[in-house]
Design a protein around this motif. Structure first.
Motif, PDB file in Angstrom:
ATOM      1  N   HIS A   2      15.733  -4.695  -1.306  1.00  0.00           N
ATOM      2  CA  HIS A   2      14.956  -3.675  -1.766  1.00  0.00           C
ATOM      3  C   HIS A   2      13.859  -4.386  -2.359  1.00  0.00           C
ATOM      4  CE1 HIS A   2      15.112  -2.336  -7.145  1.00  0.00           C
ATOM      5  NE2 HIS A   2      14.569  -1.474  -5.947  1.00  0.00           N
ATOM      6  N   LEU A   4       9.670  -3.177  -3.626  1.00  0.00           N
ATOM      7  CA  LEU A   4       9.070  -2.844  -4.700  1.00  0.00           C
ATOM      8  C   LEU A   4       7.577  -2.236  -3.660  1.00  0.00           C
ATOM      9  CD1 LEU A   4       8.019  -1.621  -7.245  1.00  0.00           C
ATOM     10  CD2 LEU A   4       6.483  -4.110  -7.333  1.00  0.00           C
ATOM     11  N   THR A   6       3.502  -0.072  -2.970  1.00  0.00           N
ATOM     12  CA  THR A   6       2.842   0.367  -4.454  1.00  0.00           C
ATOM     13  C   THR A   6       1.864   0.123  -3.105  1.00  0.00           C
ATOM     14  OG1 THR A   6       1.242  -0.002  -7.347  1.00  0.00           O
ATOM     15  CG2 THR A   6       1.483  -2.581  -5.220  1.00  0.00           C
ATOM     16  N   THR A  30      11.373   1.644  -4.012  1.00  0.00           N
ATOM     17  CA  THR A  30      11.511   1.589  -5.020  1.00  0.00           C
ATOM     18  C   THR A  30       9.495   1.872  -5.333  1.00  0.00           C
ATOM     19  OG1 THR A  30      12.756   1.276  -6.565  1.00  0.00           O
ATOM     20  CG2 THR A  30      11.429   1.621  -7.840  1.00  0.00           C
ATOM     21  N   VAL A  77       2.048  -3.624 -10.379  1.00  0.00           N
ATOM     22  CA  VAL A  77       3.696  -4.499  -9.933  1.00  0.00           C
ATOM     23  C   VAL A  77       4.094  -5.298 -11.230  1.00  0.00           C
ATOM     24  CG1 VAL A  77       3.339  -6.520  -8.973  1.00  0.00           C
ATOM     25  CG2 VAL A  77       2.379  -5.124  -7.401  1.00  0.00           C
ATOM     26  N   GLY A  80       6.446  -2.699 -12.525  1.00  0.00           N
ATOM     27  CA  GLY A  80       7.207  -2.191 -11.692  1.00  0.00           C
ATOM     28  C   GLY A  80       8.817  -3.754 -11.274  1.00  0.00           C
ATOM     29  N   LEU A  81       7.978  -4.557 -11.266  1.00  0.00           N
ATOM     30  CA  LEU A  81       8.652  -6.142 -11.833  1.00  0.00           C
ATOM     31  C   LEU A  81       9.643  -6.577 -12.527  1.00  0.00           C
ATOM     32  CD1 LEU A  81       6.850  -8.128  -9.517  1.00  0.00           C
ATOM     33  CD2 LEU A  81       8.733  -6.979  -8.643  1.00  0.00           C
ATOM     34  N   SER A  85      12.221  -2.342 -12.623  1.00  0.00           N
ATOM     35  CA  SER A  85      12.995  -3.508 -12.412  1.00  0.00           C
ATOM     36  C   SER A  85      15.330  -3.275 -12.271  1.00  0.00           C
ATOM     37  CB  SER A  85      12.913  -4.747 -11.915  1.00  0.00           C
ATOM     38  OG  SER A  85      13.138  -5.407 -13.287  1.00  0.00           O
ATOM     39  N   PHE A  89      14.136  -8.013  -6.832  1.00  0.00           N
ATOM     40  CA  PHE A  89      13.311  -7.207  -5.309  1.00  0.00           C
ATOM     41  C   PHE A  89      13.297  -8.429  -4.666  1.00  0.00           C
ATOM     42  CE2 PHE A  89      11.549  -3.587  -8.785  1.00  0.00           C
ATOM     43  CZ  PHE A  89      11.619  -3.312  -7.458  1.00  0.00           C
ATOM     44  N   VAL A  92       7.886  -7.534  -1.890  1.00  0.00           N
ATOM     45  CA  VAL A  92       6.482  -6.670  -2.354  1.00  0.00           C
ATOM     46  C   VAL A  92       5.494  -5.915  -1.291  1.00  0.00           C
ATOM     47  CG1 VAL A  92       4.484  -6.253  -3.994  1.00  0.00           C
ATOM     48  CG2 VAL A  92       6.444  -7.477  -4.398  1.00  0.00           C
TER      49      VAL A  92
END
Length: 271
Positions: A2, A4, A6, A30, A77, A80-81, A85, A89, A92
């Motif tokens: 998974h 993340l 950005t 994501t 970040v 997102g985390l 979420s 994750f 990143v």
């Protein structure tokens, strides 16, 4: 995994869309990115206003929802985390940046510092950038981002996540022209980017003066002597530089302690 994903060029930038498409072929991705360009945001965090998040879609990544945040890459970040979420994750990824993040330019980079924020939050992270010169914004640009995204996906597969942990990140830069033969990756140290900073003073339509910052690049032999990321990139190599988020100058701590030894008394007296 998974992942993340950005960047600092904005959620609609070609670099992040190409990379999202490449990574989502084998991983759950994501995307949480700024709603507009936030280049040179470095490690800034928004504290003076609330953050908003809206969902957007792009035909380049069908079936994938992207989250646009009215903040910095580090905000993305963090949010997102955190609130966004659903499941933990594994990695990143920041990028692919429209332009190099080499040498001392790294200190300004929102892309690199988004990855560093991932490490600060305890998640392994990688930053990707494509060395795009100002004159290289033409029709071939899409193809270069496609190539960089494909190579980035391969590097993600081989990233030593168990070694990286949350202590350091990989800063990866793809050259505009990749060398034709032989191994193309160099693990190397961060170099030096030397500029003359010029402020151009002009008048706006209302007669008010403003300043526009410009940077004129200078040359230094440091990068060639030390074979840094700047030098290897100029030779057509993909550069990989491990970067620590902990900036302590450990090698000078002992000497600094000795230099300041005995100052406790005078400092207290001055207070």
């Amino acid at each position: 995994m998974h992942i993340l994903l950005t960047n600092d060029d904005g959620v609609h930038a070609p670099g992040i869309l190409k990379l999202a498409a490449a990574l989502s072929r084998r991983h759950t991705v994501t995307v949480v990115a700024p709603d507009r360009e936030r280049s040179a945001a470095s490690h800034s965090l928004t504290l003076d206003r609330p953050l908003t998040v809206r969902e957007v879609t792009r035909e380049e990544v069908p079936g994938l929802t992207l989250y646009a945040v009215n903040g910095t890459p580090v905000d993305c970040v963090r949010i997102g985390l955190g609130p966004l979420s659903g499941t933990p994750f594994d990695l990143v990824v920041a990028g692919i940046n429209n332009g190099a993040n080499l040498g001392t330019d790294i200190s300004y980079s929102g892309t690199v510092h988004a990855a560093l924020e991932g490490a600060v939050c305890g998640v392994p992270a990688v930053a990707f950038s494509l060395c795009v010169a100002p004159g290289d914004q033409g029709a071939d640009r899409a193809g270069r981002f496609d190539q960089a995204a494909s190579m980035a996906a391969v590097i993600v597969e081989g990233a030593p996540l168990s070694l990286m942990g949350s202590r350091w990140i990989m800063n990866v830069n793809f050259p505009w022209e990749l060398r034709a033969q032989g191994p193309c990756i160099r693990v190397c140290e961060q170099g030096i980017s030397v500029y003359d900073t010029v402020f151009r003073k002009q008048d706006d339509p209302f007669g008010r003066q403003y300043y526009w910052v410009c940077a004129v690049k200078n040359e230094t032999d440091y990068n060639e002597v030390h074979q840094t990321d700047v030098w290897w990139s100029d030779q057509g190599f993909i550069t990989v530089t491990p970067l620590l988020w902990n900036a302590t100058a450990a090698d000078v701590m002992s000497g600094l302690a000795g230099a300041l030894d005995g100052l406790d008394g005078p400092v207290r007296s001055a207070a």
